[in-house]
Enzyme design. Structure first.
Site, PDB file in Angstrom:
ATOM      1  CB  CYS A  56      35.678  -3.645  66.613  1.00  0.00           C
ATOM      2  SG  CYS A  56      34.345  -3.016  66.926  1.00  0.00           S
ATOM      3  CD  GLU A 103      33.729   0.793  60.289  1.00  0.00           C
ATOM      4  OE1 GLU A 103      33.173   1.931  59.753  1.00  0.00           O
ATOM      5  OE2 GLU A 103      33.106   0.431  60.748  1.00  0.00           O
TER       6      GLU A 103
HETATM    7  P1  NAD Z   1      39.599 -10.293  58.240  1.00  0.00           P
HETATM    8  O1  NAD Z   1      40.479  -9.683  58.431  1.00  0.00           O
HETATM    9  O2  NAD Z   1      40.060 -12.599  58.693  1.00  0.00           O
HETATM   10  O3  NAD Z   1      38.002 -11.080  57.187  1.00  0.00           O
HETATM   11  C1  NAD Z   1      37.627  -9.494  56.724  1.00  0.00           C
HETATM   12  C2  NAD Z   1      37.263 -10.176  55.729  1.00  0.00           C
HETATM   13  O4  NAD Z   1      37.984 -10.278  54.692  1.00  0.00           O
HETATM   14  C3  NAD Z   1      36.338 -11.286  56.213  1.00  0.00           C
HETATM   15  O5  NAD Z   1      35.126 -10.448  55.020  1.00  0.00           O
HETATM   16  C4  NAD Z   1      37.133 -11.810  54.708  1.00  0.00           C
HETATM   17  O6  NAD Z   1      37.015 -13.187  53.920  1.00  0.00           O
HETATM   18  C5  NAD Z   1      37.738 -11.389  53.921  1.00  0.00           C
HETATM   19  N1  NAD Z   1      39.224 -11.425  53.277  1.00  0.00           N
HETATM   20  C6  NAD Z   1      40.418 -12.134  53.909  1.00  0.00           C
HETATM   21  N2  NAD Z   1      41.771 -11.703  53.003  1.00  0.00           N
HETATM   22  C7  NAD Z   1      40.969 -11.324  51.713  1.00  0.00           C
HETATM   23  C8  NAD Z   1      42.120 -10.604  51.074  1.00  0.00           C
HETATM   24  N3  NAD Z   1      42.952 -11.113  50.623  1.00  0.00           N
HETATM   25  N4  NAD Z   1      40.933  -9.785  49.522  1.00  0.00           N
HETATM   26  C9  NAD Z   1      39.641  -9.408  50.485  1.00  0.00           C
HETATM   27  N5  NAD Z   1      39.040  -9.913  51.390  1.00  0.00           N
HETATM   28  C10 NAD Z   1      39.842 -11.043  52.347  1.00  0.00           C
HETATM   29  O7  NAD Z   1      38.365 -10.738  59.556  1.00  0.00           O
HETATM   30  P2  NAD Z   1      37.855 -10.674  60.753  1.00  0.00           P
HETATM   31  O8  NAD Z   1      38.291 -12.188  61.662  1.00  0.00           O
HETATM   32  O9  NAD Z   1      35.950 -11.803  59.652  1.00  0.00           O
HETATM   33  O10 NAD Z   1      37.141 -10.387  61.331  1.00  0.00           O
HETATM   34  C11 NAD Z   1      37.683 -10.120  62.864  1.00  0.00           C
HETATM   35  C12 NAD Z   1      38.319  -8.196  62.921  1.00  0.00           C
HETATM   36  O11 NAD Z   1      37.759  -7.845  62.067  1.00  0.00           O
HETATM   37  C13 NAD Z   1      39.017  -7.969  64.227  1.00  0.00           C
HETATM   38  O12 NAD Z   1      40.493  -7.359  64.099  1.00  0.00           O
HETATM   39  C14 NAD Z   1      38.555  -7.021  64.698  1.00  0.00           C
HETATM   40  O13 NAD Z   1      38.627  -5.979  65.855  1.00  0.00           O
HETATM   41  C15 NAD Z   1      37.739  -6.322  63.581  1.00  0.00           C
HETATM   42  N6  NAD Z   1      36.434  -5.235  63.601  1.00  0.00           N
HETATM   43  C16 NAD Z   1      36.426  -3.272  63.272  1.00  0.00           C
HETATM   44  C17 NAD Z   1      35.510  -3.683  63.205  1.00  0.00           C
HETATM   45  C18 NAD Z   1      35.444  -1.584  63.659  1.00  0.00           C
HETATM   46  O14 NAD Z   1      34.008  -1.074  63.270  1.00  0.00           O
HETATM   47  N7  NAD Z   1      36.565  -1.305  63.302  1.00  0.00           N
HETATM   48  C19 NAD Z   1      34.398  -4.066  63.730  1.00  0.00           C
HETATM   49  C20 NAD Z   1      34.060  -5.202  63.870  1.00  0.00           C
HETATM   50  C21 NAD Z   1      35.269  -6.256  63.882  1.00  0.00           C
END
Ligand code: NAD
Length: 458
Positions: free
Chosen positions: A263, A229
């Site tokens: 999001c 997502e």
């Molecule tokens: P992010 O991608 O920076 O981090 C998400 C998660 O991934 C965190 O827990 C982080 O620690 C982990 N992570 C980072 N690098 C990783 C790796 N290499 N391997 C495994 N895990 C790793 O995103 P964010 O800043 O936490 O969230 C914001 C983003 O999420 C925005 O783009 C937003 O649109 C999206 N979002 C989407 C939805 C949806 O339902 N489509 C809902 C909420 C947020």
């Protein structure tokens, strides 16, 4: 054990650092989950249902305190944080109401001598790697149905919502979920990567497109379900037959709620030329009326950004747009002083050569573009790699459905935006992800079917 620095987004002041689970701790957690999962799955569904019902009730009872925890670490205004936590029990209730019907054995044919049935079986040990912006919504969307189906869950909250993640574990364990069946894994990207190194049976991720691609690559060789997502660049179109002021008010809220860090936030707006001037005037007035302040103040509508680096991303989008001919009608820069506040920003005279109309902003900034007709609106709304949601405002439902049907998004909104329903599948297309949470699909997403072909002896 390594640590991550943490800060209060409202003041920039240091908060206690986050102690991160290292690879050995993650492996040990995985082993415990693997050992505990079969007994959890073997319990009658009614027992798991009763435990998750207690979780729902505890959450409802403690929503105010949990909202404060989330607000303190993410900077989300307290009213909005409490709104999220307070709405979560109702969404959990959807899973509790629907899960039995969707997870029970289905007899598909019962002819003399031959029975065909489908069982919906847990996958095993799942990794749930989550985001910080709506931690209760996106977390429970995964782990509640996953646990109901009999899986064990290794939940890695975002490092920016770690206290909330810890509180989720505490609540689930108090409700009766065994400690090894739901475990909270703390840390940032390195910890998430260590989790993916384990022989997990599925990965359910909420976060950015860039990280989502890394998750999919890391999981590819495992041949396990990978649900992503991801972000969006969600468009809205206001046709000429709507009330410009009311539509502007609705779309301003859709763009700026939670400082645009949703999001499904409205990220770009197209307005029919006939109402463009009235719409823009009303929109700017609405944005200027937003109350900005400390997240702890119940009157605050606009708080700080959760992540400091996003200030520079927004600044770069404004500068890129202005260099290409856009005008800033309000805002346009970070606000001087402590904390990570960006002034709510409205840009006009924008076009699709500008990053602000193409790349996820994830902040309080919006571009508004004039269009001549529905065809131009459709062309521009579809000019994106993302496909999460799209909104159309018009008095004519048939017209709205025709426009929305021509767009490639997982959710379609008529006269509403920035909205999620537990009853409807939540799913992105293109760079917005694969798979669904919520709805009926979002309950079976944590199972694998087995088809039984049962022939009686002749
Ligand atoms: P992010 O991608 O920076 O981090 C998400 C998660 O991934 C965190 O827990 C982080 O620690 C982990 N992570 C980072 N690098 C990783 C790796 N290499 N391997 C495994 N895990 C790793 O995103 P964010 O800043 O936490 O969230 C914001 C983003 O999420 C925005 O783009 C937003 O649109 C999206 N979002 C989407 C939805 C949806 O339902 N489509 C809902 C909420 C947020």
């Amino acid at each position: 054990m390594s640590t991550l620095d943490r800060h209060d987004p409202a003041t920039g002041a240091a908060r206690p650092p986050l102690a991160c689970d290292d690879a050995a701790a993650v492996a040990a957690a995985y082993q415990r989950a693997r050992a505990a999962q079969p007994a959890w799955a073997a319990r009658p569904f009614a027992e798991r249902h009763a435990i998750l019902s207690r979780f729902r009730d505890l959450l409802a009872a403690e929503a105010d305190a949990l909202g404060a925890v989330q607000s303190a670490e993410t900077g989300k205004p307290i009213k909005q944080a409490r709104g999220e936590v307070g709405a979560t029990p109702g969404r959990v209730g959807w899973f509790l109401d629907r899960a039995e019907a969707l997870l029970s054995t289905e007899v598909r044919a019962d002819a003399p001598g031959m029975v065909e049935k489908t069982t919906w079986e847990p996958l095993g040990v799942l990794a749930n790697i989550s985001a910080w912006n709506y931690p209760w919504f996106v977390g429970t969307n995964v782990y509640v149905p996953a646990l109901l189906a009999g899986n064990a869950v290794l939940y890695k909250p975002s490092e920016f919502a770690a206290d909330t993640g810890a509180a989720m574990g505490d609540l689930l364990h108090r409700a009766g979920v065994p400690a090894d069946v739901f475990q909270v894994i703390q840390g940032g990207g390195a910890t998430g990567a260590a989790l993916l190194d384990q022989p997990i049976d599925g990965v359910y991720f909420t976060g950015s497109h860039a990280t989502g691609v890394r998750i999919a690559q890391a999981a590819a060789a495992k041949l396990i379900p990978v649900q992503l997502e991801l972000g969006g660049k969600d468009p809205a179109y206001a046709a000429e037959d709507v009330d410009p002021a009311a539509t502007a008010a609705g779309l301003a809220d859709g763009a700026f709620y939670n400082a645009g860090q949703s999001c499904c936030a409205v990220e770009r707006i197209y307005v029919h030329a006939d109402i463009y001037d009235a719409f823009v005037a009303a929109f700017v007035a609405e944005v200027k009326g937003f109350t900005r302040g400390a997240p702890s103040d119940p009157d605050t509508y606009l708080g700080p950004l959760t992540r400091q680096p996003q200030l520079a991303v927004l600044q770069a989008q404004v500068e890129d747009a202005v260099a290409k001919g856009a005008r800033v009608l309000t805002g346009g820069a970070a606000i001087d002083g402590p904390g990570w506040y960006f002034a709510p920003t409205v840009l006009v005279d924008v076009d699709h050569s500008m990053a602000v109309m193409r790349e996820e902003s994830f902040g309080p900034i919006i571009g508004i573009q004039k269009v001549a007709d529905d065809a131009e609106a459709i062309r521009l709304m579809n000019d994106t790699e993302y496909g999460l949601t799209a909104a159309v405002y018009t008095r004519d439902q048939a017209r709205a459905e025709a426009i929305l049907g021509a767009l490639d998004t997982g959710s379609a909104y008529w006269n509403c935006c920035d909205r999620v329903s537990p009853r409807l599948e939540w799913t992105g297309r293109g760079h917005s992800g694969v798979g669904s949470t919520l709805g009926d699909v979002g309950i079976r997403a944590f199972t694998r079917p087995r088809g039984w072909h049962l022939r009686s002896p002749a």
